[in-house]
Design a protein around this motif. Structure first.
Motif, PDB file in Angstrom:
ATOM      1  N   MET A   1       0.360  -1.499   0.246  1.00 56.50           N
ATOM      2  CA  MET A   1       0.441   0.116   0.268  1.00 56.50           C
ATOM      3  C   MET A   1       0.694   1.340  -0.243  1.00 56.50           C
ATOM      4  SD  MET A   1      -3.674  -1.318   0.850  1.00 56.50           S
ATOM      5  CE  MET A   1      -4.214  -0.347   2.016  1.00 56.50           C
ATOM      6  N   THR A   2       0.414   2.454  -0.620  1.00 55.33           N
ATOM      7  CA  THR A   2       1.229   3.422  -0.824  1.00 55.33           C
ATOM      8  C   THR A   2       0.327   4.429  -0.886  1.00 55.33           C
ATOM      9  OG1 THR A   2       2.358   2.485  -2.441  1.00 55.33           O
ATOM     10  CG2 THR A   2       2.246   4.764  -2.257  1.00 55.33           C
ATOM     11  N   THR A   3       0.013   5.749   0.883  1.00 56.19           N
ATOM     12  CA  THR A   3      -0.545   6.726   1.241  1.00 56.19           C
ATOM     13  C   THR A   3      -0.064   7.794   0.112  1.00 56.19           C
ATOM     14  OG1 THR A   3       0.027   5.569   3.499  1.00 56.19           O
ATOM     15  CG2 THR A   3      -1.103   8.422   2.986  1.00 56.19           C
ATOM     16  N   VAL A   4      -0.829   8.032  -0.885  1.00 52.79           N
ATOM     17  CA  VAL A   4      -0.827   9.505  -1.796  1.00 52.79           C
ATOM     18  C   VAL A   4      -1.787  10.510  -0.814  1.00 52.79           C
ATOM     19  CG1 VAL A   4      -0.287   7.223  -2.970  1.00 52.79           C
ATOM     20  CG2 VAL A   4      -2.854   8.370  -3.007  1.00 52.79           C
ATOM     21  N   ALA A   5      -1.511  11.985  -1.272  1.00 52.27           N
ATOM     22  CA  ALA A   5      -2.466  12.779  -1.376  1.00 52.27           C
ATOM     23  C   ALA A   5      -3.758  13.142  -2.067  1.00 52.27           C
ATOM     24  CB  ALA A   5      -1.405  14.458  -0.958  1.00 52.27           C
ATOM     25  N   ALA A   6      -4.851  13.736  -1.764  1.00 53.60           N
ATOM     26  CA  ALA A   6      -5.807  13.451  -2.786  1.00 53.60           C
ATOM     27  C   ALA A   6      -6.711  14.201  -2.257  1.00 53.60           C
ATOM     28  CB  ALA A   6      -6.079  12.066  -2.616  1.00 53.60           C
ATOM     29  N   TYR A   7      -7.802  14.809  -3.242  1.00 52.27           N
ATOM     30  CA  TYR A   7      -8.871  15.537  -2.672  1.00 52.27           C
ATOM     31  C   TYR A   7     -10.043  15.137  -2.397  1.00 52.27           C
ATOM     32  CZ  TYR A   7      -6.451  20.955  -2.075  1.00 52.27           C
ATOM     33  OH  TYR A   7      -6.060  21.772  -1.579  1.00 52.27           O
ATOM     34  N   ALA A   8     -10.676  14.848  -1.793  1.00 51.36           N
ATOM     35  CA  ALA A   8     -12.131  13.912  -0.993  1.00 51.36           C
ATOM     36  C   ALA A   8     -13.185  15.090  -1.359  1.00 51.36           C
ATOM     37  CB  ALA A   8     -11.222  12.846  -0.390  1.00 51.36           C
TER      38      ALA A   8
END
Ligand SMILES: [Zn+2]
Ligand SMILES: [Zn+2]
Length: 347
Positions: A1-8
């Motif tokens: 798993m990779t943690t990534v920034a996002a807009y939600a």
């Protein structure tokens, strides 16, 4: 798993905010894509605001994705690290039903295709879209962005481009054909560019003449205001094909009267309410009223290759991620020429 920034969006009608999401580890046939640009499609807003029924939150919208491959699984044969790629509305399907085998993955009948966001993947996990730094997608649902097509102008092609290219091709837009496009928004402006590049004589049917100069620059030969009743008198029986890109309720009988005998009116936009139609407007003149939903993966690649060959990108307004909510309001007010694209480096 990779943690990534996002807009939600955390809930229906909540503003989109910066957050982090988990992307799955790259599997055998997966491609990890560093997303560079993500287009804002009107349907992102419908879904983030739960306008199309039950939605999955938190929701990371975005199905107009352009980026660069940064890792591939051991079984991947179609892509290499560094390739410029795109992802559209689908990230999976059964791959075995008649429709999938025919390249109509968007109409998969073997359990249905998996949306790029606001869907549950085959692994039981929710899918998250392009308003994020990275995405992991099976190579069979990734397309190549040809050299010569800028990634920011290519992103909107993954939905707006294929949504208009597919019906124009299917219904024979080309030299000697008179094609009308209803509405000059995100979809309509691509419809005009593509129909023109296919060699058709193109007419824009828009509510007003406000965007006439743009329409002619984009490749339209003619431009008419549908608020003027004379338009319908003057253009009666004119078109081989009309593609409607608007979701406002239309007087379909009036538009069908603009078709030649044997002509077709294809809808890619749809009003929320059912429409009333006197079927004599179809019977007289052997006319067709049809629909079309995006396009399959192979056709999406064909569209990108076509656009690159004809130097067609979307007309875009590039924005930072912090401007997404404002951009949504402007899309709803039809105040965009013609697609907002998020520079995902700003996430
Ligand atoms: Zn879309
Ligand atoms: Zn299928």
């Amino acid at each position: 798993m990779t943690t990534v920034a996002a807009y939600a969006a955390s809930a229906a009608k909540a503003p989109l905010e910066r957050t982090t999401i988990e992307r799955r580890a790259v599997r055998e046939f997966d491609v990890l894509i560093d997303i560079k640009f993500a287009g804002i499609c009107h349907s992102d807003i419908h879904q983030a605001r739960e306008g199309w029924g039950e939605a999955i939150f938190p929701m990371v919208p975005g199905h107009e994705i352009a980026g660069v491959v940064s890792e591939v699984g051991p079984g991947v044969t179609k892509f290499q690290v560094g390739d410029r790629v795109g992802v559209g509305c689908l990230v999976d399907s059964c791959r075995e039903c008649d429709n999938c085998k025919a390249g109509l993955e968007q109409h998969c009948t073997g359990g249905g295709s998996v949306g790029t966001y606001n869907a549950i993947g085959k692994d039981g996990e929710p899918t998250y879209g392009g308003y994020s730094e990275k995405v992991v997608v099976d190579e069979n649902f990734v397309v190549r962005v040809p050299e010569g097509l800028a990634l920011d102008e290519a992103a909107p092609l993954l939905c707006a481009g294929i949504t208009t290219y597919s019906p124009l091709k299917q219904w024979g837009a080309g030299p000697g054909k008179k094609v009308a496009v209803i509405g000059l928004g995100g979809l309509g402006h691509m419809g005009v560019k593509i129909a023109h590049a296919l060699g058709a004589e193109v007419t824009v049917l828009s509510q007003s003449l406000r965007k006439k100069d743009d329409g002619l620059k984009l490749g339209a030969d003619h431009y008419y205001a549908t608020s003027d009743p004379k338009t319908f008198e003057e253009l009666a029986g004119t078109f081989d094909l009309i593609v409607s890109t608007v979701s406002a309720p239309l007087d379909f009988g009036a538009y069908l009267s603009l078709l030649k005998t044997g002509g077709a009116l294809v809808n890619v936009g749809a009003p929320e309410e059912p429409v009333a139609l006197n079927l004599f407007s179809l019977i007289g003149g052997n006319k067709t009223l049809a629909g079309s939903a995006i396009g399959g993966i192979a056709e999406t690649q064909e569209m990108l290759d076509f656009c690159a060959a004809h130097k067609i990108g979307a007309e875009i307004e590039l924005i930072g991620a912090s401007e997404i909510n404002e951009a949504y309001e402007r899309v709803l007010a039809s105040d965009v020429r013609y697609r907002f694209v998020i520079d995902t480096a700003t996430i």
